[in-house]
Structures are given as structure tokens and as C-alpha cells.
Design a protein around this motif. Structure first.
Motif, PDB file in Angstrom:
ATOM      1  N   ALA A 148       0.855  -1.191   0.000  1.00 35.08           N
ATOM      2  CA  ALA A 148       0.000   0.000   0.000  1.00 35.08           C
ATOM      3  C   ALA A 148       0.885   1.234   0.000  1.00 35.08           C
ATOM      4  CB  ALA A 148      -0.919   0.015   1.217  1.00 35.08           C
TER       5      ALA A 148
ATOM      6  N   SER B 130       1.292   2.252   5.669  1.00 40.14           N
ATOM      7  CA  SER B 130       1.508   2.567   4.257  1.00 40.14           C
ATOM      8  C   SER B 130       3.002   2.695   3.971  1.00 40.14           C
ATOM      9  CB  SER B 130       0.796   3.884   3.915  1.00 40.14           C
ATOM     10  OG  SER B 130       0.970   4.237   2.564  1.00 40.14           O
TER      11      SER B 130
ATOM     12  N   TYR C 257       1.968  -4.461   7.399  1.00 37.73           N
ATOM     13  CA  TYR C 257       0.733  -3.686   7.293  1.00 37.73           C
ATOM     14  C   TYR C 257      -0.227  -4.037   8.423  1.00 37.73           C
ATOM     15  CZ  TYR C 257       2.617  -2.175   2.893  1.00 37.73           C
ATOM     16  OH  TYR C 257       3.435  -1.596   1.947  1.00 37.73           O
TER      17      TYR C 257
END
Length: 420
Positions: free
Chosen positions: A182, A199, A242
Motif C-alpha cells: 500500500a 503505508s 501492514y
């Protein structure tokens, strides 16, 4: 020729070198195997090649000893639009940071005897990719390119047992390897239990294992074939990089699916097929949990056990297809499929990252028999453009307004089959 310890690493390397996949029924493939793609994915009771392992492993009893190698080129067109936002996020956003994706596949079926078949398939299960050079979340403190990159690959050894002359049962293990990245959403760190793992952490990977079982039976003088399949939920390792994004500290499992199908030979040359498939996206917390700011403020931030997800709903997929033996060399195919919409109108804001909104697919395909042992297959699918307009989709905490999602897709597949 046998797919053995020498050829398996090569086949695996080919698939793992594919950095992204993109799928159409949510984030699953609309069809596994190029022949199935030509029939819009109808494959639970229509067995064409060794890739039946990915659809209904019981079909191995009916396809003979063969090797199939192919690849599909995906070209998705994804975009988003934000309107009436008080924070200044309004605009049109192109999510096509990367335009083309290549998805290889390989499968082999070996007949041990007239009752037992052993097979192996390696293929892309599905995925999602977006790349916004102009960040749609820049008004909320996010910088740089925004998007996600998810790919899932299965390695599936299988066995099928033809326990009567007209019925078989099969089972395959689904060994999962998946990757995720991401980018461009660091500005939401204040809504995460671990903002440093939300992120821009590069690609992370995880693995898991599940099972697919299937049944097939031929009736009415072998003109009617019925089939059923079930794929278990795969509890995958967490994406540790993440753990501040996905619910349950980085959890991202593969949802269960199941379906039934039928194929009928109208004439010796014409066959019609239909499938109904169910995919239970909502049973995976990181996919099914809704994005609700009130829930975040009540102690359920991104990454927590009850943290937000993409709000995807369970879907049914309906497929119909036809194949016609034009002559001894040429088989023609066509099909249409429709799936329920997984993304609700009030969940479009976060799904700018994953706009899997297409619902209708039209497919055509053909197989050319080069000689008694070799064949070439081509298939083309167009996923019709679909737009989901947001309704109360952007929370007031982010300035309100609406996020609209749009996507269409083209898929071109080519495969080679060798019959022993």
C-alpha cells in the motif's frame, strides 16, 4: 513429458515473477484456464483441460492425460471521482498507474489407472492493483502516488477418483502465496493503532493452505453433466508490515467459495453450460468490515481486531456458456457472466484503492487442434464498464461529499495444450 521436480520450479518461477494480478468477480478470476475464460468461466460441470483443478478437481477424471500452459493479459481501466468535499479533495482521478498485467498458468494431469488421476496446477487466484499518480487523498495529508498491489497465487496438487463409470470426486490443496503493498495513505496514521505500519512499507508476503473438493456426474446417456465444488477459507499468515492497516493486526485471509454447475449436449456438436458460484467476502474481517469513523473513534482503529475494512459484501456469480464443434479442428466458445455488486454505495471512499465494481462479462474463444496431440486456445473477455456512485460515502470528519468508482476491463488469453 511429465511435470516433475525439474519442471515444477520453472513453472513456479514464471508465476511468482508476475508482480500483480487483477480479477473481475470482486478480486477473484472470472475463469481459471483459457478455455473456461472463453465460456465466461463456466467450468464446474464443463471439463476442458487440466486447469479444472482450479474449478472442480473431480473433472480430472474426464480430461485425459495432458499438459496445459497459458497466459492472460489483463488491461483494467479504473478511476474515481470525488465531489462536494469541503476539505478540497474534489476531482477526477486516474488509477491506471500500471495498465497491463500478465497472468501465467500451468497444469498437468496424469492418469494412474482407469479410476485415479493425479494433477498439479499453478495459477493466479486473483488480486487488485491501483496506482494514482495524483493522490485522491492528498487533501487529508497524504503525499506521493497512492494505491494498492495485491496478488494471490495457488499451487494445487490434486487427486480425482472415478468411483463409478459415471461419477467422480476430487480434492485439491490450495497452497497460497500472496503479496501486498500500500502506498500514499500515511496521512491516515492517526486513525491506526500502528501508524508506522499503515503505508509505504514495500511489498510484504504471507502464505496459507486450504482445500478444494469437487464432485462430477454424467447422466442421461452422458449428455448431461452435473458438478459441485467447495473451496475452504484460507487462514493466511499476517502481513506484518501492514499490521496498522488490515484488521486483526495485518490479517488477510482468502474467503470460502462454493458453487454448482450443469452442462448439456444439445447436439453432438453444441453444448450449453451454466454455473452459480458464491464468494463469502464478508467472512474475512479485513475485507468485510465496513469503514466507519464512529467505530474508529470508539476504539476500533485500523489494524485492530474490529478495525475498518473495505466493506465488501458476499456475492453470487452467475455464468452461462456455449461451445460448438465447428469441425474436427475447430471449437468455438462464447459466454456471459454477472455477479452481485460487492461494494456498497456508502463504502466507496476507501474503495478508491480497490474499485472492484465490474459486474457483467462477455467472452468469446476458440480452440484449434493442430494434430491429435496439440492444440492452441484463445479467449477474449470484456468486463463492461460499471460505475458505483457514492451515497453518504465520505465521512464528515473528512469533509463529506461523495466518492464515485468506475472500472472496465479487457482480458486476452492464449494457451497451449498437449494430450498424451
Amino acid at each position: 513429458m511429465i511435470l516433475n521436480y525439474k519442471t515444477l520450479p520453472l513453472a513456479t518461477l514464471i508465476l511468482l515473477s508476475t508482480t500483480s494480478v487483477f480479477a473481475t468477480t470482486g478480486y477473484f478470476m472470472h475463469g481459471y484456464g483459457v478455455k473456461a475464460q472463453g465460456n465466461a468461466g463456466t467450468s464446474i460441470a464443463s471439463f476442458n483441460d487440466a486447469l479444472t483443478i482450479a474449478n472442480n478437481p473431480a473433472g480430472l477424471s474426464w480430461v485425459g492425460e495432458r499438459l496445459d500452459v497459458g497466459a492472460s493479459i489483463f488491461k483494467p481501466d479504473r478511476s474515481a471521482k470525488i465531489t462536494a468535499n469541503a476539505a478540497g479533495a474534489n476531482g477526477n482521478f486516474d488509477g491506471n498507474g500500471r495498465e497491463y498485467f500478465v497472468i501465467p498458468e500451468v497444469a498437468y494431469n496424469h492418469l494412474v489407472n482407469d479410476k485415479v488421476a493425479l494433477g498439479l496446477a499453478i495459477y493466479g487466484n486473483g488480486g487488485m492493483n491501483t496506482g494514482y499518480k495524483r493522490n485522491p487523498f492528498s487533501a487529508f495529508g497524504n503525499q506521493g502516488t497512492a494505491g494498492v498491489d495485491l496478488s494471490q497465487i495457488f499451487i494445487s496438487p490434486a487427486i480425482s477418483w472415478k468411483y463409478t463409470d459415471h461419477q467422480s470426486i476430487g480434492i485439491a490443496s490450495n497452497i497460497l502465496y500472496q503479496r501486498f503493498e500500500a502506498k500514499g495513505i500515511n496521512g491516515f496514521a492517526g486513525f491506526s493503532q500502528d501508524g508506522s505500519s499503515l503505508s509505504n512499507r514495500g511489498h510484504d508476503s504471507s502464505t496459507g493452505i486450504g482445500a478444494r473438493i469437487g464432485w462430477a456426474g454424467q447422466f442421461y446417456h452422458d449428455r448431461l453433466t452435473l458438478g459441485a465444488n467447495y473451496s475452504s477459507k484460507i487462514k493466511a499468515d499476517k502481513f506484518d508490515r501492514y499490521q496498522g492497516l488490515f484488521a486483526e493486526q495485518g490479517g488477510f485471509d482468502v474467503p470460502e467459495s462454493y458453487g454448482v454447475g450443469a452442462s448439456f449436449k444439445v447436439t453432438p456438436k453444441l453444448a450449453l453450460a451454466a454455473d452459480v458460484l458464491r464468494i463469502n467476502y464478508s467472512d474475512v474481517d479485513s475485507i468485510g468490515h465496513t469503514f466507519d469513523v464512529n467505530q474508529i473513534m470508539q476504539g476500533n482503529p485500523f489494524g485492530s481486531k474490529n478495525g475498518p475494512g473495505f466493506g465488501w459484501k458476499d456475492i453470487n456469480v452467475y455464468k452461462v456458456g456455449a461451445s460448438y464443434q465447428a469441425n474436427s479442428k475447430l471449437t468455438l466458445r462464447a459466454g456471459y457472466s454477472h455477479n452481485d455488486q460487492p461494494i456498497a454505495k456508502d463504502q466507496t471512499f476507501l474503495n478508491i484503492l480497490a474499485p472492484g465494481v465490474v459486474q457483467d462479462h462477455i467472452s468469446v474463444g476458440a480452440t484449434w487442434n493442430i494434430d491429435p496431440h496439440q492444440e492452441l486456445t484463445v479467449a477474449y473477455t470484456h468486463a463492461l464498464e460499471k460505475e458505483v456512485k457514492g451515497s453518504q460515502s465520505i465521512p464528515n470528519a473528512f469533509g463529506g461529499g461523495e466518492a464515485d468508482l468506475k472500472m472496465s476491463q479487457d482480458v486476452l488469453g492464449l494457451s497451449y495444450g498437449y494430450k498424451f
